[in-house]
Design a protein around this motif. Structure first.
Motif, PDB file in Angstrom:
ATOM      1  N   ARG A   2       0.829  -1.207   0.000  1.00 41.74           N
ATOM      2  CA  ARG A   2       0.000   0.000   0.000  1.00 41.74           C
ATOM      3  C   ARG A   2       0.862   1.255   0.000  1.00 41.74           C
ATOM      4  O   ARG A   2       0.423   2.298  -0.424  1.00 41.74           O
ATOM      5  CB  ARG A   2      -0.934   0.002   1.220  1.00 41.74           C
ATOM      6  CG  ARG A   2      -1.974  -1.077   1.148  1.00 41.74           C
ATOM      7  CD  ARG A   2      -3.012  -0.900   2.227  1.00 41.74           C
ATOM      8  NE  ARG A   2      -3.997  -1.973   2.140  1.00 41.74           N
ATOM      9  CZ  ARG A   2      -3.915  -3.100   2.788  1.00 41.74           C
ATOM     10  NH1 ARG A   2      -2.908  -3.311   3.586  1.00 41.74           N
ATOM     11  NH2 ARG A   2      -4.836  -4.029   2.655  1.00 41.74           N
ATOM     12  N   THR A  45     -10.127  -0.187  -6.009  1.00 39.83           N
ATOM     13  CA  THR A  45     -11.567  -0.242  -5.757  1.00 39.83           C
ATOM     14  C   THR A  45     -11.911   0.928  -4.853  1.00 39.83           C
ATOM     15  O   THR A  45     -11.244   1.159  -3.843  1.00 39.83           O
ATOM     16  CB  THR A  45     -11.954  -1.554  -5.059  1.00 39.83           C
ATOM     17  OG1 THR A  45     -11.659  -2.646  -5.922  1.00 39.83           O
ATOM     18  CG2 THR A  45     -13.438  -1.583  -4.726  1.00 39.83           C
ATOM     19  N   PHE A 103     -14.534   2.108  -2.339  1.00 37.48           N
ATOM     20  CA  PHE A 103     -15.608   1.534  -1.535  1.00 37.48           C
ATOM     21  C   PHE A 103     -16.619   2.577  -1.048  1.00 37.48           C
ATOM     22  O   PHE A 103     -17.784   2.244  -0.805  1.00 37.48           O
ATOM     23  CB  PHE A 103     -15.028   0.831  -0.295  1.00 37.48           C
ATOM     24  CG  PHE A 103     -14.399  -0.499  -0.572  1.00 37.48           C
ATOM     25  CD1 PHE A 103     -15.178  -1.610  -0.860  1.00 37.48           C
ATOM     26  CD2 PHE A 103     -13.020  -0.656  -0.540  1.00 37.48           C
ATOM     27  CE1 PHE A 103     -14.600  -2.846  -1.102  1.00 37.48           C
ATOM     28  CE2 PHE A 103     -12.428  -1.888  -0.785  1.00 37.48           C
ATOM     29  CZ  PHE A 103     -13.228  -2.978  -1.064  1.00 37.48           C
ATOM     30  N   ASN A 113     -10.537   4.416  -0.863  1.00 38.88           N
ATOM     31  CA  ASN A 113     -10.222   3.241  -1.689  1.00 38.88           C
ATOM     32  C   ASN A 113      -9.665   2.066  -0.884  1.00 38.88           C
ATOM     33  O   ASN A 113      -9.538   2.111   0.333  1.00 38.88           O
ATOM     34  CB  ASN A 113      -9.289   3.630  -2.848  1.00 38.88           C
ATOM     35  CG  ASN A 113      -7.865   3.977  -2.398  1.00 38.88           C
ATOM     36  OD1 ASN A 113      -7.449   3.688  -1.272  1.00 38.88           O
ATOM     37  ND2 ASN A 113      -7.103   4.595  -3.286  1.00 38.88           N
ATOM     38  N   ASN A 114      -9.327   0.991  -1.613  1.00 45.04           N
ATOM     39  CA  ASN A 114      -8.857  -0.247  -0.985  1.00 45.04           C
ATOM     40  C   ASN A 114      -7.437  -0.142  -0.452  1.00 45.04           C
ATOM     41  O   ASN A 114      -6.981  -1.027   0.272  1.00 45.04           O
ATOM     42  CB  ASN A 114      -8.946  -1.419  -1.977  1.00 45.04           C
ATOM     43  CG  ASN A 114      -8.217  -1.156  -3.282  1.00 45.04           C
ATOM     44  OD1 ASN A 114      -8.239  -0.026  -3.801  1.00 45.04           O
ATOM     45  ND2 ASN A 114      -7.587  -2.163  -3.858  1.00 45.04           N
ATOM     46  N   PRO A 157      -8.491  -0.986   3.722  1.00 44.44           N
ATOM     47  CA  PRO A 157      -9.496  -0.264   2.944  1.00 44.44           C
ATOM     48  C   PRO A 157     -10.350   0.695   3.767  1.00 44.44           C
ATOM     49  O   PRO A 157     -10.587   0.482   4.957  1.00 44.44           O
ATOM     50  CB  PRO A 157     -10.364  -1.393   2.368  1.00 44.44           C
ATOM     51  CG  PRO A 157      -9.475  -2.590   2.341  1.00 44.44           C
ATOM     52  CD  PRO A 157      -8.595  -2.454   3.538  1.00 44.44           C
ATOM     53  N   TYR A 182     -13.797   1.486   4.136  1.00 43.04           N
ATOM     54  CA  TYR A 182     -15.045   0.828   3.751  1.00 43.04           C
ATOM     55  C   TYR A 182     -16.259   1.752   3.765  1.00 43.04           C
ATOM     56  O   TYR A 182     -17.211   1.529   3.025  1.00 43.04           O
ATOM     57  CB  TYR A 182     -15.324  -0.357   4.691  1.00 43.04           C
ATOM     58  CG  TYR A 182     -14.357  -1.494   4.540  1.00 43.04           C
ATOM     59  CD1 TYR A 182     -14.324  -2.249   3.365  1.00 43.04           C
ATOM     60  CD2 TYR A 182     -13.464  -1.813   5.559  1.00 43.04           C
ATOM     61  CE1 TYR A 182     -13.427  -3.298   3.226  1.00 43.04           C
ATOM     62  CE2 TYR A 182     -12.573  -2.865   5.424  1.00 43.04           C
ATOM     63  CZ  TYR A 182     -12.554  -3.600   4.252  1.00 43.04           C
ATOM     64  OH  TYR A 182     -11.658  -4.636   4.104  1.00 43.04           O
ATOM     65  N   GLU A 216     -13.931  -5.816  10.105  1.00 43.81           N
ATOM     66  CA  GLU A 216     -14.186  -4.670   9.237  1.00 43.81           C
ATOM     67  C   GLU A 216     -15.369  -3.873   9.773  1.00 43.81           C
ATOM     68  O   GLU A 216     -16.354  -4.437  10.230  1.00 43.81           O
ATOM     69  CB  GLU A 216     -14.529  -5.140   7.814  1.00 43.81           C
ATOM     70  CG  GLU A 216     -13.438  -5.915   7.127  1.00 43.81           C
ATOM     71  CD  GLU A 216     -13.916  -6.536   5.812  1.00 43.81           C
ATOM     72  OE1 GLU A 216     -15.062  -6.260   5.407  1.00 43.81           O
ATOM     73  OE2 GLU A 216     -13.146  -7.297   5.209  1.00 43.81           O
ATOM     74  N   ASN A 223     -17.838  -1.695   7.964  1.00 44.15           N
ATOM     75  CA  ASN A 223     -18.120  -1.271   6.596  1.00 44.15           C
ATOM     76  C   ASN A 223     -19.449  -0.548   6.449  1.00 44.15           C
ATOM     77  O   ASN A 223     -19.910  -0.317   5.346  1.00 44.15           O
ATOM     78  CB  ASN A 223     -18.049  -2.455   5.634  1.00 44.15           C
ATOM     79  CG  ASN A 223     -19.244  -3.360   5.753  1.00 44.15           C
ATOM     80  OD1 ASN A 223     -19.811  -3.486   6.825  1.00 44.15           O
ATOM     81  ND2 ASN A 223     -19.628  -3.985   4.652  1.00 44.15           N
ATOM     82  N   ASN A 237     -15.413  -0.584  -8.879  1.00 42.72           N
ATOM     83  CA  ASN A 237     -14.226  -1.363  -9.237  1.00 42.72           C
ATOM     84  C   ASN A 237     -13.343  -0.665 -10.263  1.00 42.72           C
ATOM     85  O   ASN A 237     -13.040  -1.212 -11.337  1.00 42.72           O
ATOM     86  CB  ASN A 237     -14.644  -2.738  -9.755  1.00 42.72           C
ATOM     87  CG  ASN A 237     -15.410  -3.538  -8.727  1.00 42.72           C
ATOM     88  OD1 ASN A 237     -16.554  -3.889  -8.931  1.00 42.72           O
ATOM     89  ND2 ASN A 237     -14.778  -3.812  -7.596  1.00 42.72           N
TER      90      ASN A 237
END
Length: 341
Positions: free
Chosen positions: A3, A26, A28, A43-44, A78, A80, A128, A130, A322
Motif C-alpha cells: 500500500r 476499488t 468503496f 479506496n482499498n 481499505p 469501507y 471490518e 463497513n 471497481n
C-alpha cells in the motif's frame, strides 16, 4: 500489493507502480462535504481523495480539475465507509473509525482528530467496519460490520453507549427511519432487522430469503443494500431487489434485475440501484425500469447524492466501484464526466 510506495524508487518505476495501483483500485465509499462543494472518496489502499465538485463542474474546468485537490493515507486497510457531519469527515476501516476536520483537510493538513475502536469481545478481533450511519437527533454514530453487532457511539463524548445484538453473521448495511428513532440493518444472515433506538431492542425481523418471490438460492441469502422511506423499505443482495411495506412485512414489488445490487436509495419518486455491471438503474416504484445509465466502472459499490442546499450548483449523483474513477451525473440521464484518483 504493497500500500505504501517503496523508498527511493526511480521515477519510471514509480509511474509503473502508480499505474498498477490505479489498475487494481476499488473505491468503496464516498461522502460529500458539509458545504456541498467537495467529495471524499475512499479506496482499498486506505487512501482518501478529496475532489472539488465546484471546480470540476465549472464552465472553465480543465482535465486537472477532475483530479484530487488532496489525497492522504487515512487507514492501513481499505476505507469501507464514510459519512460527514457539519464539521467532520468520519471514515471507517478495519476495526476503527477516525475523524478528520473538513476545514483542516481543505487546508491540506490531514491529521486525524481522533480514532475510536468499538468494544470487541476479544483484543484479537479486528473486524471490518463497513457501515456508518449518523443519527442527527441523538448526535450519535452507528457502526456495523464483521462482528455481527451494531455499536452506537455518542459523538459528543466519543464513548460507545450500547451494542445491538441479533445478527448471526456479518452486517453489510444500515438505514435510518428519520421520523422515528429506528434503524434498519441487513447482513450475511439474510435478515433485515429493525431496532428501536430508545430501548435498544430488535422490534421486527424480515428474513427476505424465506419469501419465495424474493428468494434466489443460487445467489445466496445475504443482504448487501437497503434504504428506507417512512413505512417503505427496499433491499437486495442474494435475494431479488424488493420493495417492502414495513408495517405489514409484505413484499410489494420485485424489481426485474438478475445481478446482485450493492447500493440502493430512494430519490424523489424513483429508486436508484447499482451493483454488478456498469449501470446505474432507475426504477419506478411499480417495478418498471425507467432507465439504465452506463458508467465507466465494471461494477459499482456506492452511490452518493449531493443534495446540500448550500451548493445547488453542485447537485449531482456520483457512482464509484471497481476502478479508480468516480462517475459524475449532472442529471440522471447520462454520465457527464469522471473524476479520477
Amino acid at each position: 500489493m504493497e500500500r505504501a510506495v517503496p523508498h527511493a524508487v526511480p521515477l519510471g518505476q514509480m509511474e509503473v507502480f502508480q499505474a498498477l495501483q490505479r489498475l487494481h483500485m476499488t473505491i468503496f465509499s464516498q461522502s460529500v462535504s458539509p458545504c456541498g462543494k467537495f467529495l471524499a472518496a475512499g479506496n482499498n489502499y486506505g487512501q482518501i481523495a478529496i475532489f472539488s465538485l465546484s471546480a470540476a463542474l465549472s464552465s472553465e474546468a480543465k482535465e486537472e480539475s477532475k483530479k484530487p485537490v488532496v489525497t492522504f493515507q487515512a487507514h492501513d486497510g481499505p476505507v469501507y465507509s464514510m459519512v460527514s457531519t457539519d464539521r467532520h469527515l468520519l471514515s471507517a476501516g478495519d476495526g476503527e473509525v477516525k475523524a478528520w476536520l473538513w476545514a483542516e483537510i481543505l487546508k491540506k493538513g490531514c491529521k486525524e482528530l481522533w480514532r475510536r475502536q468499538p468494544p470487541y469481545r476479544t483484543s484479537l478481533e479486528v473486524p471490518e467496519i463497513n457501515a456508518l450511519l449518523l443519527v442527527p437527533k441523538e448526535n450519535s454514530l452507528i457502526l456495523a460490520g464483521g462482528d455481527c453487532q451494531l455499536h452506537t457511539m455518542d459523538l459528543e463524548t466519543g464513548t460507545f453507549t450500547r451494542a445491538l445484538r441479533g445478527h448471526t453473521d456479518y452486517v453489510h448495511c444500515l438505514a435510518l427511519r428519520e421520523r422515528s428513532p429506528e434503524v434498519l440493518s441487513g447482513g450475511e444472515d439474510g435478515a433485515v432487522r429493525l431496532w428501536d433506538l430508545r430501548t435498544a431492542k430488535e422490534v421486527q425481523t424480515i428474513e427476505v430469503y424465506k419469501h419465495e418471490e424474493c428468494s434466489r438460492p443460487h445467489n445466496g441469502r445475504w443482504i448487501s443494500c437497503l434504504a428506507t422511506d417512512s413505512d417503505w423499505m427496499v433491499c437486495g443482495g442474494g435475494p431479488a431487489l424488493t420493495l417492502w411495506h414495513l408495517r405489514s412485512s409484505t413484499p410489494t414489488t420485485i424489481f426485474p434485475i438478475r445481478v446482485p445490487q450493492k447500493h440502493v436509495t430512494f430519490y424523489q419518486d424513483l429508486i436508484l440501484s447499482a451493483g454488478q455491471g456498469r449501470c446505474v438503474n432507475q426504477w419506478q416504484l411499480s417495478g418498471e425500469l425507467k432507465a439504465q445509465v452506463p458508467g465507466s466502472s465494471p461494477g459499482l459499490l456506492s452511490l452518493s447524492l449531493n443534495q446540500q442546499p448550500a451548493a445547488p450548483e453542485c447537485k449531482v449523483l456520483t457512482a464509484a466501484g471497481n476502478s479508480s474513477r468516480v462517475d459524475v451525473f449532472t442529471n440522471l440521464g447520462y454520465r457527464a464526466f469522471s473524476l479520477s484518483f
